[in-house]
Structure formats: C-alpha cells, structure tokens
Design a protein around this motif. Sequence first.
Motif, PDB file in Angstrom:
ATOM      1  N   THR A  77      52.503  63.303  28.811  1.00  0.00           N
ATOM      2  CA  THR A  77      51.757  64.129  29.757  1.00  0.00           C
ATOM      3  C   THR A  77      51.152  63.295  30.868  1.00  0.00           C
ATOM      4  O   THR A  77      50.603  62.219  30.622  1.00  0.00           O
ATOM      5  CB  THR A  77      50.649  64.908  29.040  1.00  0.00           C
ATOM      6  OG1 THR A  77      51.223  65.714  28.006  1.00  0.00           O
ATOM      7  CG2 THR A  77      49.907  65.808  30.005  1.00  0.00           C
ATOM      8  N   LEU A  78      51.254  63.796  32.080  1.00  0.00           N
ATOM      9  CA  LEU A  78      50.619  63.240  33.257  1.00  0.00           C
ATOM     10  C   LEU A  78      49.416  64.106  33.604  1.00  0.00           C
ATOM     11  O   LEU A  78      49.482  65.334  33.499  1.00  0.00           O
ATOM     12  CB  LEU A  78      51.605  63.224  34.427  1.00  0.00           C
ATOM     13  CG  LEU A  78      51.098  62.692  35.765  1.00  0.00           C
ATOM     14  CD1 LEU A  78      51.000  61.172  35.726  1.00  0.00           C
ATOM     15  CD2 LEU A  78      52.022  63.145  36.896  1.00  0.00           C
ATOM     16  N   TYR A  79      48.318  63.486  34.035  1.00  0.00           N
ATOM     17  CA  TYR A  79      47.099  64.207  34.360  1.00  0.00           C
ATOM     18  C   TYR A  79      46.646  63.920  35.783  1.00  0.00           C
ATOM     19  O   TYR A  79      46.927  62.864  36.351  1.00  0.00           O
ATOM     20  CB  TYR A  79      45.961  63.808  33.424  1.00  0.00           C
ATOM     21  CG  TYR A  79      46.217  64.072  31.967  1.00  0.00           C
ATOM     22  CD1 TYR A  79      46.052  65.344  31.433  1.00  0.00           C
ATOM     23  CD2 TYR A  79      46.624  63.050  31.121  1.00  0.00           C
ATOM     24  CE1 TYR A  79      46.280  65.586  30.090  1.00  0.00           C
ATOM     25  CE2 TYR A  79      46.855  63.282  29.778  1.00  0.00           C
ATOM     26  CZ  TYR A  79      46.681  64.559  29.268  1.00  0.00           C
ATOM     27  OH  TYR A  79      46.910  64.791  27.934  1.00  0.00           O
ATOM     28  N   LEU A  80      45.916  64.868  36.337  1.00  0.00           N
ATOM     29  CA  LEU A  80      45.203  64.660  37.585  1.00  0.00           C
ATOM     30  C   LEU A  80      43.803  65.242  37.420  1.00  0.00           C
ATOM     31  O   LEU A  80      43.637  66.462  37.381  1.00  0.00           O
ATOM     32  CB  LEU A  80      45.914  65.322  38.771  1.00  0.00           C
ATOM     33  CG  LEU A  80      45.272  65.065  40.137  1.00  0.00           C
ATOM     34  CD1 LEU A  80      45.414  63.591  40.526  1.00  0.00           C
ATOM     35  CD2 LEU A  80      45.881  65.966  41.210  1.00  0.00           C
ATOM     36  N   GLN A  81      42.821  64.371  37.299  1.00  0.00           N
ATOM     37  CA  GLN A  81      41.432  64.797  37.237  1.00  0.00           C
ATOM     38  C   GLN A  81      40.912  64.937  38.654  1.00  0.00           C
ATOM     39  O   GLN A  81      40.940  63.976  39.420  1.00  0.00           O
ATOM     40  CB  GLN A  81      40.592  63.780  36.462  1.00  0.00           C
ATOM     41  CG  GLN A  81      39.108  64.125  36.380  1.00  0.00           C
ATOM     42  CD  GLN A  81      38.840  65.378  35.586  1.00  0.00           C
ATOM     43  OE1 GLN A  81      39.373  65.537  34.489  1.00  0.00           O
ATOM     44  NE2 GLN A  81      38.027  66.269  36.126  1.00  0.00           N
ATOM     45  N   MET A  82      40.439  66.113  39.009  1.00  0.00           N
ATOM     46  CA  MET A  82      39.982  66.408  40.357  1.00  0.00           C
ATOM     47  C   MET A  82      38.502  66.751  40.309  1.00  0.00           C
ATOM     48  O   MET A  82      38.108  67.747  39.700  1.00  0.00           O
ATOM     49  CB  MET A  82      40.779  67.562  40.967  1.00  0.00           C
ATOM     50  CG  MET A  82      42.286  67.342  40.949  1.00  0.00           C
ATOM     51  SD  MET A  82      43.192  68.652  41.823  1.00  0.00           S
ATOM     52  CE  MET A  82      42.805  70.057  40.765  1.00  0.00           C
ATOM     53  N   ASN A  83      37.690  65.927  40.947  1.00  0.00           N
ATOM     54  CA  ASN A  83      36.254  66.130  41.012  1.00  0.00           C
ATOM     55  C   ASN A  83      35.819  66.368  42.452  1.00  0.00           C
ATOM     56  O   ASN A  83      36.543  66.049  43.390  1.00  0.00           O
ATOM     57  CB  ASN A  83      35.512  64.919  40.442  1.00  0.00           C
ATOM     58  CG  ASN A  83      35.818  64.659  38.993  1.00  0.00           C
ATOM     59  OD1 ASN A  83      36.031  65.583  38.205  1.00  0.00           O
ATOM     60  ND2 ASN A  83      35.823  63.388  38.603  1.00  0.00           N
ATOM     61  N   SER A  84      34.623  66.899  42.610  1.00  0.00           N
ATOM     62  CA  SER A  84      34.052  67.156  43.937  1.00  0.00           C
ATOM     63  C   SER A  84      35.041  67.896  44.830  1.00  0.00           C
ATOM     64  O   SER A  84      35.283  67.515  45.980  1.00  0.00           O
ATOM     65  CB  SER A  84      33.622  65.836  44.589  1.00  0.00           C
ATOM     66  OG  SER A  84      32.671  65.165  43.797  1.00  0.00           O
TER      67      SER A  84
END
Length: 115
Positions: A77-84
């Motif tokens: 699995t590849l992730y992209l954590q997106m904040n703000s």
Amino acid sequence: QVQLMESGGGLVQAGGSLRLSCAASRSIFSINRMAWYRQASGKQRELVASITSGGSTNYADSVRGRFTISRDNGKKTLYLQMNSLKPEDTAVYYCNGNSGIFDSWGQGTQVTVSS
C-alpha cells in the motif's frame, strides 16, 4: 503490470486532514517509483508527490510541508497523508506506479476541501 486502487477521499473542511491509500495487487517493493497525481477541474494533471524504491521522496512546492508520501511494502500500500488542507487541494487524486517497463494508474479518488 500492477493493479492500483485508491481510497480515502472525501469532503473535508479547510485546515483538516485526510489520508489517501493506494492498494496494489502485487508487491510494490521493487517498483522503481510510485507517486500521487491530482487533477483539478479545468486543469492539467500534476505530480503531487513521489517515492522511489530506495525511499527518496519528492513533493510539489504547493504541498511540501503539508503532505507526506509513504509506503508499506508488507501491506502493498502507498499512502498520502494530507494535512492543513486548502480549497486549492480539491481534485481527483490518482495513484501511479512505474517500473520502467509499465506505467499503472488507479481510477482516482475525489478530494473536496470546503472553505
């Protein structure tokens, strides 16, 4: 060739966070480069972030410091954590894997950020 499927998109208020996931049909350990792209309405698809098999990462200037790309080889699995998150982040986000001999894309997941 690898099949990719994105998930985790949705509607979020400005300043909030989302984590996108990209599940692969086979091991991603040896895929040279995996990446997240996005395409906003009326705009060209753009590279958001990438990660190589060696762990080197690259980010678009517009997301650097807010987004983090990572992978879990064991979970494929590849992730992209997106904040703000900002309204300007609203787009369809696509997972991409490139081995040098194939270029695979997921179907996309919608991210909408309200102001």
